[in-house]
Write an enzyme that holds these catalytic residues in place. Structure first.
Site, PDB file in Angstrom:
ATOM      1  CG  LEU A  14      -2.000  -1.095   1.247  1.00 49.64           C
ATOM      2  CD1 LEU A  14      -2.829  -1.002   2.523  1.00 49.64           C
ATOM      3  CD2 LEU A  14      -2.915  -1.016   0.022  1.00 49.64           C
ATOM      4  N   GLY A  15       2.166   1.090  -0.044  1.00 43.85           N
ATOM      5  CA  GLY A  15       3.059   2.249  -0.016  1.00 43.85           C
ATOM      6  C   GLY A  15       3.178   2.911  -1.377  1.00 43.85           C
ATOM      7  CG  ASP A  38       0.715  -2.192   3.635  1.00 44.03           C
ATOM      8  OD1 ASP A  38       1.469  -1.690   2.772  1.00 44.03           O
ATOM      9  OD2 ASP A  38       0.582  -1.728   4.797  1.00 44.03           O
ATOM     10  NE  ARG A  40      -0.352   1.547   5.437  1.00 40.95           N
ATOM     11  CZ  ARG A  40      -0.225   2.407   4.438  1.00 40.95           C
ATOM     12  NH1 ARG A  40      -0.942   3.511   4.426  1.00 40.95           N
ATOM     13  NH2 ARG A  40       0.603   2.198   3.441  1.00 40.95           N
ATOM     14  CE1 TYR A 145      14.677   3.208   4.291  1.00 37.75           C
ATOM     15  CE2 TYR A 145      15.919   5.087   3.479  1.00 37.75           C
ATOM     16  CZ  TYR A 145      15.090   4.012   3.241  1.00 37.75           C
ATOM     17  OH  TYR A 145      14.667   3.735   1.962  1.00 37.75           O
ATOM     18  CE  LYS A 149      15.762   0.120   2.795  1.00 39.09           C
ATOM     19  NZ  LYS A 149      15.062  -1.087   2.316  1.00 39.09           N
ATOM     20  CB  ILE A 175      10.455   7.028  -5.751  1.00 37.43           C
ATOM     21  CG1 ILE A 175      11.616   6.025  -5.642  1.00 37.43           C
ATOM     22  CG2 ILE A 175       9.465   6.615  -6.843  1.00 37.43           C
ATOM     23  CD1 ILE A 175      12.459   5.869  -6.899  1.00 37.43           C
TER      24      ILE A 175
END
Ligand code: AKB
Length: 322
Positions: A14-15, A38, A40, A145, A149, A175
């Site tokens: 859902l991102g 997801d 959610r 973050y 990664k 993005i």
């Protein structure tokens, strides 16, 4: 040998990237072969568009259950806490990003999967990285973050070597897209500026005018991950850490490109804590390895992206959606 991709699971569906990747994968492989998940609950329209499951990627048993039930052989693992949100709760960022990645990799080995795709990010670098950021360089991120990664790339490469699992990843820049608004990233200003230009004709930007970062338009972002997924494994020298470049511009240059369509558009620059994160990232990347090993070629530049973004957002605005 590269195994065929038959049944796909997408986490974080859902991102910002997930919503468009699911649609692209379903168009390419067939709706029933792509299971969107997801943490959610999905809106009704999304649930009705194809298989959907709520899934917390930190729950190994739930991940094993859904991958077994659908006989999944390929995972696009997008679920992650991004840079700005990650700094608000670094422990949660580590927990979700690292446990999620480890669970996906473990499940991949247990089920003998064909392919695991795990996007990385320009957040792997820290201040002082040369420009353009080389494919091979010291990785010293200053955000949690970024730490996750780097660790995720190393973990993926470890699973390739140790378990012969086919794991692939690419370092996405910021993005930009008109479909789903991003959540919790430092590069979100480059999306929000378009929305506010269309809605209000003005924008308050949370980074300085001269802040220059690598960016990519969504169609190229989707092409990149699908092309990487479909590349012949034997042609890859790298696996989980491909630099992918597309365009690079400052916040001021972005505003100027919008002003060519909306002459009265104004921007006020009020840098906040995200400026420090933006300043720690490279302004450009060297993506020659991706170009050589799997034929990466971006299509959009800033002007083409701006024309397309504004056309899409004007339609949404006219329909009362934004
Ligand atoms: C973020 O800003 O955190 C992300 C990224 C560059 O990975 N968009």
């Amino acid at each position: 040998m590269t195994k065929p991709i038959e049944r796909i699971l997408v986490t974080g569906a859902l991102g910002q990237i997930g919503t468009e990747l699911v649609a692209a994968l379903r168009a390419r492989y067939g709706t029933e072969r792509v299971v969107a998940t997801d943490v959610r609950e999905a809106p009704q329209a999304f649930r009705e568009s194809g298989p959907f499951h709520t899934l917390d990627v930190t729950d190994l048993a739930a991940l094993e259950d859904v991958t077994t039930r659908y006989r999944i052989d390929t995972v696009f693992h997008l679920a992650a806490v991004l840079s700005a949100t990650g700094e608000k709760d670094p422990v949660r960022c580590w927990e979700i990003n690292m446990r999620g990645t480890m669970n996906v990799l473990r499940t991949g080995v247990a089920r003998g999967m064909a392919r695991i795709l795990i996007p990385s990010s320009i957040a792997v670098w820290g201040k002082g990285v040369p420009s353009p950021a080389p494919q091979e360089s010291a990785l010293k991120p200053t955000t949690m973050y970024g730490v996750t990664k780097v660790a995720g790339e190393l973990l993926g490469d470890y699973f390739v070597r140790r378990f012969n699992l086919d794991v692939r990843g690419l370092r996405y820049p910021g993005i930009i897209s008109a479909e789903t608004f991003p959540g919790g990233g430092t590069t979100d200003y480059a999306v929000a500026i378009y929305y506010d230009a269309v809605r209000y004709g003005r924008y308050t930007c949370f980074v300085r005018e001269d802040t220059r970062l690598p960016m990519m338009y969504m169609p190229d972002c989707i092409t990149a991950i699908i092309d990487l997924a479909e590349a012949d494994f034997a042609s890859l020298k790298h696996h989980c850490d491909f630099n992918v470049g597309s365009m690079s511009f400052s916040a001021g240059e972005l505003a100027a490109s919008i002003r060519r369509h909306i002459p009265d558009f104004t921007v006020e620059y009020k840098p906040d804590e995200r400026q420090i994160i933006a300043d720690s990232w490279p302004d450009e990347v060297d993506d020659s390895a991706a170009r050589e090993e799997w034929g990466w070629r971006p299509r959009y530049d800033l002007e083409a992206m701006t024309a397309d973004m504004l056309a899409k957002l004007r339609e949404k605005h006219a329909r009362g959606e934004i």
